[in-house]
Design an enzyme around this catalytic site. Structure first.
Site, PDB file in Angstrom:
ATOM      1  N   LYS A   1      -8.547  12.625 -10.874  1.00 28.26           N
ATOM      2  CA  LYS A   1      -8.951  11.365 -10.327  1.00 28.26           C
ATOM      3  C   LYS A   1      -9.952  10.738 -11.421  1.00 28.26           C
ATOM      4  O   LYS A   1      -9.962   9.446 -11.614  1.00 28.26           O
ATOM      5  CB  LYS A   1      -9.856  11.415  -9.081  1.00 28.26           C
ATOM      6  CG  LYS A   1      -9.073  11.800  -7.990  1.00 28.26           C
ATOM      7  CD  LYS A   1      -8.046  10.799  -7.439  1.00 28.26           C
ATOM      8  CE  LYS A   1      -7.470  10.956  -6.166  1.00 28.26           C
ATOM      9  NZ  LYS A   1      -6.433   9.991  -5.987  1.00 28.26           N
TER      10      LYS A   1
ATOM     11  N   ASP B   1       8.803   6.747  -2.370  1.00 32.39           N
ATOM     12  CA  ASP B   1       8.490   7.935  -2.860  1.00 32.39           C
ATOM     13  C   ASP B   1       7.931   7.501  -4.360  1.00 32.39           C
ATOM     14  O   ASP B   1       8.799   7.128  -5.333  1.00 32.39           O
ATOM     15  CB  ASP B   1       9.585   8.815  -2.987  1.00 32.39           C
ATOM     16  CG  ASP B   1       9.152  10.210  -3.655  1.00 32.39           C
ATOM     17  OD1 ASP B   1       8.246  10.273  -3.855  1.00 32.39           O
ATOM     18  OD2 ASP B   1       9.971  11.273  -3.420  1.00 32.39           O
TER      19      ASP B   1
ATOM     20  N   TYR C   1      -8.109  18.681  -8.986  1.00 32.91           N
ATOM     21  CA  TYR C   1      -8.094  17.461  -8.193  1.00 32.91           C
ATOM     22  C   TYR C   1      -9.049  16.299  -8.712  1.00 32.91           C
ATOM     23  O   TYR C   1      -8.772  15.034  -9.313  1.00 32.91           O
ATOM     24  CB  TYR C   1      -8.556  17.445  -6.890  1.00 32.91           C
ATOM     25  CG  TYR C   1      -8.758  16.305  -5.953  1.00 32.91           C
ATOM     26  CD1 TYR C   1      -7.654  15.738  -5.610  1.00 32.91           C
ATOM     27  CD2 TYR C   1     -10.014  15.907  -5.632  1.00 32.91           C
ATOM     28  CE1 TYR C   1      -7.939  14.285  -4.847  1.00 32.91           C
ATOM     29  CE2 TYR C   1     -10.263  14.804  -4.924  1.00 32.91           C
ATOM     30  CZ  TYR C   1      -8.966  14.057  -4.369  1.00 32.91           C
ATOM     31  OH  TYR C   1      -9.293  12.771  -3.775  1.00 32.91           O
TER      32      TYR C   1
ATOM     33  N   ILE D   1       0.815  -1.200  -0.094  1.00 33.51           N
ATOM     34  CA  ILE D   1       0.115  -0.024  -0.012  1.00 33.51           C
ATOM     35  C   ILE D   1       0.803   1.323  -0.016  1.00 33.51           C
ATOM     36  O   ILE D   1       1.869   1.303   0.755  1.00 33.51           O
ATOM     37  CB  ILE D   1      -0.998   0.058   1.092  1.00 33.51           C
ATOM     38  CG1 ILE D   1      -1.835  -1.275   1.592  1.00 33.51           C
ATOM     39  CG2 ILE D   1      -1.961   1.183   1.270  1.00 33.51           C
ATOM     40  CD1 ILE D   1      -2.358  -1.490   2.757  1.00 33.51           C
TER      41      ILE D   1
END
Length: 280
Positions: free
Chosen positions: A148, A55, A144, A8
């Site tokens: 998405k 990262d 944003y 994750i």
């Protein structure tokens, strides 16, 4: 049999990724929780969860992490950020950085970890964290929401591409969660430029840009994560998982004419108040 292994991204304390790591751990899986700063995952390490620096914006970091992992069954691309601003005032450089994080980093993670998923004999799965805003346009969140939406489209296409290899591809459309997401700089530090066409409404719009009135709202992260993990681990998991406060209503809205949600969007974005101040 060895435990199923899940990796994750974006597991800093207080975020959705950390909650998912705990939920997968409680479900009996081997969890590899990752974040840029390992010191922000001490709470997970204390639970016996393996933590690793990763990262997602660094090719070197991704490759280094991949070299340390020998087995992977589930990849959860959760790392991401927000950037709230009026579209007419967007800093394009910042918007591109947002796309690098919310879109292309997930694609690169999939490319690098795909060989491990192809070797999995235990229902290999990719989970991409998108948002309910990928299907509903909301004022001040166009950068944003569109990032998405881009990942949602990629996820949908990828599902077909990987079907011949029996890899599940799941999209996680998350609504409001009581996490630290609103504290991230792209949201918490948002402010209207002085020369904006919306300047007459800055008294309303500046607090709205970082959604100060939502800071204490949202679904409980632990309950949200438990429900998501339950969905992902089903024998036949859903292709799209809607979870979080307001997710069901927004899912229903996708089947109705836009006018049915105009009022809710105007309310959450304070659009009517902004319009009144501009037209004074």
């Amino acid at each position: 049999m060895s435990k199923r292994t899940v990796l994750i991204t974006g597991c800093s304390e207080g975020g959705i990724g950390a909650a998912l790591a705990v939920a997968f751990h409680n479900a009996g899986l081997k969890v590899i929780a990752t974040a840029r700063n390992i010191n922000k995952m001490t709470n997970l390490a204390a639970l016996g969860i393996e933590t690793m620096v990763l990262d997602v914006l660094s090719e070197e970091s991704i490759q280094d992490a991949a070299s340390k992992i020998k087995k992977l069954d589930i990849l959860v691309n959760n790392a991401g950020a927000g950037y709230n601003q009026t579209t007419s005032d967007l800093d394009i450089a910042k918007a591109k950085e947002l796309y690098d994080l919310n879109v292309w980093s997930a694609v690169r993670m999939i490319q690098v970890f795909l060989p491990l998923l192809l070797m999995s004999e235990s229902s290999p799965t990719i989970v991409n964290q998108t948002s309910v805003l990928s299907v509903v346009g909301v004022p001040w969140q166009t950068a944003y929401g569109s990032s998405k939406a881009a990942l949602a489209s990629i996820t949908s296409g990828l599902r077909y591409e990987l079907a011949p290899f029996n890899i599940n591809v799941i999209e996680l459309k998350t609504a409001l969660i009581a996490s630290k997401f609103l504290e991230k700089p792209g949201v918490s530090e948002s402010i209207l430029p002085e020369k904006s066409i919306y300047a007459p409404a800055k008294s309303v719009l500046n607090p709205t840009l970082h959604y100060a009135d939502l800071s204490s709202k949202g679904a409980d992260p632990a309950q949200y994560a438990k429900e998501v993990v339950g969905d992902v681990l089903k024998k036949n998991p859903p292709k799209v998982i809607w979870r979080g406060e307001g997710a069901t209503q927004l899912w229903l809205s996708t089947m109705l004419p836009e006018r049915f949600i105009n009022g809710a969007i105007s309310k959450i974005s304070h659009l009517n108040e902004v319009e009144k101040l501009i037209k004074q």
